[in-house]
Design an enzyme around this catalytic site. Structure first.
Site, PDB file in Angstrom:
ATOM      1  N   GLY A   1       2.648  -3.788  -1.375  1.00  0.00           N
ATOM      2  CA  GLY A   1       2.913  -2.371  -2.016  1.00  0.00           C
ATOM      3  C   GLY A   1       2.232  -0.604  -1.685  1.00  0.00           C
TER       4      GLY A   1
ATOM      5  N   CYS B   1      -0.115   0.667  -2.570  1.00  0.00           N
ATOM      6  CA  CYS B   1      -1.691   1.107  -2.198  1.00  0.00           C
ATOM      7  C   CYS B   1      -2.164   0.677  -0.695  1.00  0.00           C
ATOM      8  CB  CYS B   1      -2.640   0.149  -3.185  1.00  0.00           C
ATOM      9  SG  CYS B   1      -3.890  -0.039  -3.028  1.00  0.00           S
TER      10      CYS B   1
ATOM     11  N   GLY C   1      16.057  -6.215  -6.549  1.00  0.00           N
ATOM     12  CA  GLY C   1      15.892  -5.825  -7.638  1.00  0.00           C
ATOM     13  C   GLY C   1      16.145  -5.291  -9.307  1.00  0.00           C
TER      14      GLY C   1
ATOM     15  N   VAL D   1      -6.740  14.112  -7.279  1.00  0.00           N
ATOM     16  CA  VAL D   1      -6.923  13.363  -6.757  1.00  0.00           C
ATOM     17  C   VAL D   1      -6.248  13.576  -5.252  1.00  0.00           C
ATOM     18  CG1 VAL D   1      -7.689  11.122  -5.506  1.00  0.00           C
ATOM     19  CG2 VAL D   1      -7.806  11.489  -8.132  1.00  0.00           C
TER      20      VAL D   1
ATOM     21  N   GLU E   1      -8.343  15.225  -1.971  1.00  0.00           N
ATOM     22  CA  GLU E   1      -9.112  13.596  -0.752  1.00  0.00           C
ATOM     23  C   GLU E   1      -8.343  14.247   0.413  1.00  0.00           C
ATOM     24  OE1 GLU E   1      -9.459   9.781  -3.006  1.00  0.00           O
ATOM     25  OE2 GLU E   1      -7.670   9.600  -1.529  1.00  0.00           O
TER      26      GLU E   1
ATOM     27  N   GLY F   1       0.841  14.497  -8.158  1.00  0.00           N
ATOM     28  CA  GLY F   1       0.717  13.355  -8.300  1.00  0.00           C
ATOM     29  C   GLY F   1       2.029  12.269  -8.396  1.00  0.00           C
TER      30      GLY F   1
ATOM     31  N   HIS G   1     -35.875   0.914  -4.428  1.00  0.00           N
ATOM     32  CA  HIS G   1     -36.016   2.102  -3.468  1.00  0.00           C
ATOM     33  C   HIS G   1     -35.930   2.048  -1.457  1.00  0.00           C
ATOM     34  CE1 HIS G   1     -38.306   5.575  -3.181  1.00  0.00           C
ATOM     35  NE2 HIS G   1     -38.913   4.991  -2.038  1.00  0.00           N
TER      36      HIS G   1
END
Length: 467
Positions: A40, A42, A114, A181, A185, A264, A444
């Site tokens: 899809g 993503c 579909g 977002v 980006e 969006g 660390h």
């Protein structure tokens, strides 16, 4: 003609394929219906290629400051087609792996468009051409598409993020509409690749869902890198011309090579015949569901971006897995069905520079009595190493707890802080108190020490902080 399955899924993106994989794993027969490639938006037009472009931008930014690390390097330019080829190769490899995995689970993939058909006593179904694929459960997972605000998107001068990822030549000047977002980006990425960027946002700050202080830091950092940030501003018109685009911002006309519309995404429900099958859809296009993601139509579920809430691929995964477990349980199969994760417990990341990552409540949402600690990454050794000699560190780790109680929010800004947010999700999701984490030793030097430092301060025992 009719075929029958335990689960039929409309949409092969993050929510759909996750549901298919888990349902098959639980012994259910599964049909996965989509006329576009597995994975899809993503995988093919969103998360993966965008982050590949952002990684290329990070490489250029690193080369540009190589001298601060004592390394001689020459920055000669950006081969946009080469970056696109690198992103495409990344996508292709992941697509091959996903296709192989889907095949290995015995999932029936139907590469057609579909639509939903109502239950006729044999269960609801998905119609593709002359065939109806009936199932005990149908899952709607058709995702979302870019919002254009009625602007004349032509795919050349006025574009969405999907066209932006296919560029073979970068613009010299670009206007990015939208400070969420996607817009942030692309503005950050293009600036690091040498594009002159104007970023337009209608509200009073970038990334309105994030901590206001972190939004201010991001705005300053983008401005320092040459991005013109216009807050409280709107694009009222745009006209594509032969040599570029004229963008009207308020009362001013700005010339650029491209306008990226990134305000969006909206749920994709057109043509699915949802209402005819008894599925309720809001004015904004979202599908109404209950606590188990079931719609008003018996046996029909919805997942991912179709359901109102944050549009996140990993939220889609969670939805798909939950539905698969739920259906298996109802079918009498052993499963690990659990409550659906709350949207506030799902971490979110913006992969700009600097990165923002957060989970849980903001300080305002937690209320005036919440205890808040900010640990500045100027005191973190790993953050200083990443910056290079003379680099300016503006990163912050914020932890929020209820008075004397559990941690309810983790909010981060800084280079590579996306790698820390999973620990934040554990703290919030498990309702951990600072005292629970105090004895956990963080390595660390690492960025993760910043979470430990903020946590110690919340527990009343700060170490590398003046309190």
């Amino acid at each position: 003609m009719t075929s029958t399955f335990d689960v039929a899924i409309l949409g092969a993106g993050s929510a759909g394929y996750a549901c298919a994989l888990r349902a098959a794993q639980l012994g259910l027969s599964v049909a996965l219906v989509d006329d576009s490639p597995l994975g899809g938006t993503c995988l093919h037009r969103g998360c993966i290629p965008t982050k590949a472009w952002l990684q290329a931008a990070k490489v250029r930014r690193t080369v540009a400051k190589a001298g601060s690390f004592g390394i001689g390097a020459e920055l000669t330019g950006v081969d946009a087609k080469g970056v696109r080829d690198y992103a495409d190769a990344t996508v292709a490899g992941l697509h091959r792996g996903l296709s192989s995995l889907i095949a290995s689970r015995g999932i029936t993939v139907i590469t057609e468009r579909g639509s939903l058909v109502p239950d006729d006593g044999r269960g609801p179904g998905i119609e593709t051409g002359a065939i109806v694929h009936r199932a005990k459960a149908v899952v709607l997972a058709t995702g979302a598409a870019p919002i254009t605000l009625g602007l004349p998107v032509d795919g050349h001068r006025i574009i969405t993020s999907e066209e932006a990822l296919r560029l073979e030549d970068l613009p010299s000047r670009a206007v990015v509409l939208g400070g969420g977002v996607i817009g942030v980006e692309f503005a950050s990425m293009w600036a690091d690749l040498g594009v002159e960027v104007t970023l337009v946002e209608a509200t009073d700050r970038l990334l309105p869902a994030e901590e206001p202080g972190h939004s201010r830091i991001l705005t300053k950092e983008l401005s320092r890198r040459g991005v013109t940030v216009l807050l409280g501003s709107t694009v009222t018109a745009a006209e594509a011309r032969e040599d570029g685009v004229a963008v009207t911002i308020g009362d001013e006309e700005v010339s650029a090579d491209l306008l990226l519309v990134a305000v969006g995404r909206r749920p994709v429900t057109e043509g699915l015949r949802l209402e005819a099958a008894g599925v309720s859809v809001s004015a904004g296009g979202h599908v109404a569901v209950d606590a188990n993601l079931q719609t008003a139509a018996r046996g029909v579920y919805a997942a991912g971006d179709l359901v109102a809430g944050p549009q996140l691929a990993h939220r889609g995964y969670a939805h798909g897995l939950h539905i698969a477990e739920r259906v298996a349980q109802l079918r009498g199969r052993p499963s690990n069905a659990t409550e659906l994760p709350r949207d506030s417990d799902i971490a979110r990341v913006t992969y700009c520079s600097p990165q923002l990552a957060s989970v849980g409540l903001t300080a305002q949402q937690a209320g005036p009595d919440a205890e808040v600690v900010d640990y500045h990454l100027t005191g973190n050794g790993r953050a200083q190493i990443l910056k290079g000699a003379g680099g300016r560190e503006s990163g912050v780790v914020r932890l929020i707890r209820r008075p004397g109680g559990e941690i309810v929010g983790v909010h981060l800004i800084g280079d590579d802080v996306s790698e820390l947010i999973s620990e934040g999700a554990l703290l919030v999701g498990w309702q951990a108190a600072p005292e629970d984490l105090s004895s956990i030793v963080h390595p660390h030097p690492s960025l993760s020490e910043a979470i430990a430092e903020a946590n110690w301060a919340l527990a009343g025992r700060p170490l590398h902080m003046h309190r």
